[in-house]
Design a protein around this motif. Sequence first.
Motif, PDB file in Angstrom:
ATOM      1  N   ASP A  71      -5.327 -11.254  -5.300  1.00 54.21           N
ATOM      2  CA  ASP A  71      -6.447 -11.006  -5.199  1.00 54.21           C
ATOM      3  C   ASP A  71      -7.063 -10.485  -3.914  1.00 54.21           C
ATOM      4  O   ASP A  71      -8.115 -10.456  -3.577  1.00 54.21           O
ATOM      5  N   ALA A  72      -5.938 -10.055  -3.143  1.00 54.23           N
ATOM      6  CA  ALA A  72      -6.109  -9.446  -1.988  1.00 54.23           C
ATOM      7  C   ALA A  72      -7.506  -8.308  -1.916  1.00 54.23           C
ATOM      8  O   ALA A  72      -8.024  -7.907  -1.161  1.00 54.23           O
ATOM      9  N   PRO A  73      -7.351  -7.364  -3.123  1.00 56.58           N
ATOM     10  CA  PRO A  73      -8.200  -6.346  -3.067  1.00 56.58           C
ATOM     11  C   PRO A  73      -9.738  -6.943  -3.070  1.00 56.58           C
ATOM     12  O   PRO A  73     -10.804  -6.395  -2.459  1.00 56.58           O
ATOM     13  N   GLU A  74     -10.019  -8.148  -3.827  1.00 54.59           N
ATOM     14  CA  GLU A  74     -11.340  -8.871  -3.773  1.00 54.59           C
ATOM     15  C   GLU A  74     -11.622  -9.288  -2.466  1.00 54.59           C
ATOM     16  O   GLU A  74     -12.742  -9.333  -2.027  1.00 54.59           O
ATOM     17  N   ALA A  75     -10.566  -9.951  -1.693  1.00 51.31           N
ATOM     18  CA  ALA A  75     -11.057 -10.132  -0.340  1.00 51.31           C
ATOM     19  C   ALA A  75     -11.368  -9.222   0.462  1.00 51.31           C
ATOM     20  O   ALA A  75     -12.209  -9.395   1.379  1.00 51.31           O
ATOM     21  N   GLY A  97      -9.461   2.802  -0.723  1.00 51.89           N
ATOM     22  CA  GLY A  97     -10.045   1.746  -1.068  1.00 51.89           C
ATOM     23  C   GLY A  97      -9.259   0.455  -1.372  1.00 51.89           C
ATOM     24  O   GLY A  97      -8.082   0.534  -1.386  1.00 51.89           O
ATOM     25  N   PRO A  98     -10.025  -0.869  -1.769  1.00 56.79           N
ATOM     26  CA  PRO A  98      -9.372  -2.027  -1.993  1.00 56.79           C
ATOM     27  C   PRO A  98      -8.221  -1.838  -2.973  1.00 56.79           C
ATOM     28  O   PRO A  98      -7.334  -2.761  -3.082  1.00 56.79           O
ATOM     29  N   GLU A  99      -8.641  -0.942  -4.181  1.00 52.11           N
ATOM     30  CA  GLU A  99      -7.865  -0.898  -5.265  1.00 52.11           C
ATOM     31  C   GLU A  99      -6.247  -0.429  -4.944  1.00 52.11           C
ATOM     32  O   GLU A  99      -5.336  -0.532  -5.701  1.00 52.11           O
ATOM     33  N   VAL A 100      -5.868   0.340  -3.509  1.00 53.38           N
ATOM     34  CA  VAL A 100      -4.710   0.855  -3.608  1.00 53.38           C
ATOM     35  C   VAL A 100      -3.707  -0.311  -2.958  1.00 53.38           C
ATOM     36  O   VAL A 100      -2.375  -0.085  -3.048  1.00 53.38           O
ATOM     37  N   MET A 101      -4.118  -1.491  -2.918  1.00 51.61           N
ATOM     38  CA  MET A 101      -3.292  -2.604  -2.729  1.00 51.61           C
ATOM     39  C   MET A 101      -2.681  -3.462  -4.147  1.00 51.61           C
ATOM     40  O   MET A 101      -3.473  -3.553  -4.874  1.00 51.61           O
ATOM     41  N   ASN A 152      -8.069 -10.127   8.097  1.00 51.93           N
ATOM     42  CA  ASN A 152      -8.726  -9.713   9.347  1.00 51.93           C
ATOM     43  C   ASN A 152      -9.275  -8.198   9.157  1.00 51.93           C
ATOM     44  O   ASN A 152      -8.734  -7.569   8.215  1.00 51.93           O
ATOM     45  N   PHE A 153     -10.178  -7.875   9.780  1.00 55.07           N
ATOM     46  CA  PHE A 153     -10.850  -6.343   9.535  1.00 55.07           C
ATOM     47  C   PHE A 153      -9.724  -5.420  10.017  1.00 55.07           C
ATOM     48  O   PHE A 153      -9.670  -4.379   9.335  1.00 55.07           O
ATOM     49  N   ILE A 154      -8.741  -5.763  10.980  1.00 59.26           N
ATOM     50  CA  ILE A 154      -7.760  -4.832  11.260  1.00 59.26           C
ATOM     51  C   ILE A 154      -6.957  -4.562  10.001  1.00 59.26           C
ATOM     52  O   ILE A 154      -6.300  -3.217   9.761  1.00 59.26           O
ATOM     53  N   ASP A 155      -6.992  -5.295   9.196  1.00 57.51           N
ATOM     54  CA  ASP A 155      -6.097  -5.150   7.888  1.00 57.51           C
ATOM     55  C   ASP A 155      -7.055  -4.128   6.882  1.00 57.51           C
ATOM     56  O   ASP A 155      -6.175  -3.133   6.279  1.00 57.51           O
ATOM     57  N   THR A 156      -8.117  -4.019   7.160  1.00 61.89           N
ATOM     58  CA  THR A 156      -8.827  -2.709   6.277  1.00 61.89           C
ATOM     59  C   THR A 156      -8.709  -1.628   6.788  1.00 61.89           C
ATOM     60  O   THR A 156      -8.527  -0.667   6.344  1.00 61.89           O
ATOM     61  N   TYR A 157      -8.275  -1.536   8.304  1.00 61.74           N
ATOM     62  CA  TYR A 157      -8.260  -0.167   9.049  1.00 61.74           C
ATOM     63  C   TYR A 157      -6.918   0.304   8.887  1.00 61.74           C
ATOM     64  O   TYR A 157      -7.038   1.470   8.680  1.00 61.74           O
ATOM     65  N   HIS A 158      -6.060  -0.542   8.542  1.00 62.96           N
ATOM     66  CA  HIS A 158      -4.585   0.200   8.158  1.00 62.96           C
ATOM     67  C   HIS A 158      -4.772   0.229   6.502  1.00 62.96           C
ATOM     68  O   HIS A 158      -4.081   1.411   6.558  1.00 62.96           O
ATOM     69  N   VAL A 207       0.700  -1.154   0.071  1.00 58.69           N
ATOM     70  CA  VAL A 207       0.025  -0.059  -0.031  1.00 58.69           C
ATOM     71  C   VAL A 207       0.691   1.378  -0.018  1.00 58.69           C
ATOM     72  O   VAL A 207       1.632   1.461   0.808  1.00 58.69           O
ATOM     73  N   HIS A 208       0.835   1.943  -0.920  1.00 60.47           N
ATOM     74  CA  HIS A 208       1.590   3.298  -1.451  1.00 60.47           C
ATOM     75  C   HIS A 208       0.792   4.499  -0.617  1.00 60.47           C
ATOM     76  O   HIS A 208       1.312   5.533  -0.402  1.00 60.47           O
TER      77      HIS A 208
END
Length: 325
Positions: free
Chosen positions: A304-308, A16-20, A45-51, A11-12
């Motif tokens: 496919d981490a963004p899709e996850a 949203g998920p597209e930044v990964m 985990n949800f904490i990954d989305t918070y980061h 992540v730079h």
Amino acid sequence: MTLPNAYAIRVHQTGGPEVMVAEAAPPRAPGPGEALVRQTAVGVNFIDTYHRTGLYKLPLPFVPGSEGAGIVEEVGEGVTHLGPGDRVAYVGRGTYATHYTGRAAGMVALPAAISDEEAAAVMLKGMTAWMLLEEIRPLQKGETALVWAPVGGVGSLLTPWAKHIGARVIAVTSSAAKAERAKALGASDVVIGYDDVAEKVRELTGGKGVDVAYDSVGKISAEASLSSLKPRGWFISYGNASGPADPIPPGRLAAGGSLVMTRPTLFNFTDTPEALARASRRLFGLLAEGVLEADIGQRFPLKDAPEAHRALESGTTRGATLLMP
């Protein structure tokens, strides 16, 4: 060490998920006290989305991810409890990658009965459930607990664990299908939908309320959790699935009957090798006994981490989500 197929999700900029994005990432050789692992499964985990969104800030750029499992390839100076070929699981930062180098003291050797996928699915979530149920405020036989999101990653472990302790579980979820799953996991009653939750909980408890509320939802659930508690009850907020909860003035706790509120972080309960070992022994023991199950609801290729993340944030996942390197 250079491997042509080694890569990480980086992540730079937050968003949203597209930044990964997937980028080549040669594994880092382990330093003193570290081990290099070829990862076989990575927990989401949800904490990954918070980061990722910047709700919990990390220095940019960074590799998301908080847990994983795999096979040790190399150990650094001073590491004696692990060696090449050992299967391990761990909680750490930056696990969305084909390889992970981190503190060997934070890695746990896996029993033969626990697969890599099971370990990656339950390590962070299961130790979170351990912290919530047995460390912060030990839940007692005969007490009543309110569990939000009972079929999610943590909830699907929290619910049967609480039942195993001998507590009554009242669950809150969003659909009839998830309600059936919550009952199969051990909930005695399920509130479907997020309207009038406290009133329904009061009806189910004869007006008394619950001893403790385990709340991973956040913004839309905090007041309902507080209003569902008995006097001197505990509000344990451990997630923000609907966004961060609004500020709660101390007077609100007094008005509810000397309520107790806490916002725990797992690291504070597993910050020594001894604590980590205690947590993992308890978790793996309950898995081996069949009390808990590594409910892997979905798997995605690592790329496919963004899709996850989209699936997780949409509320369409069930149980644990894995990325497969």
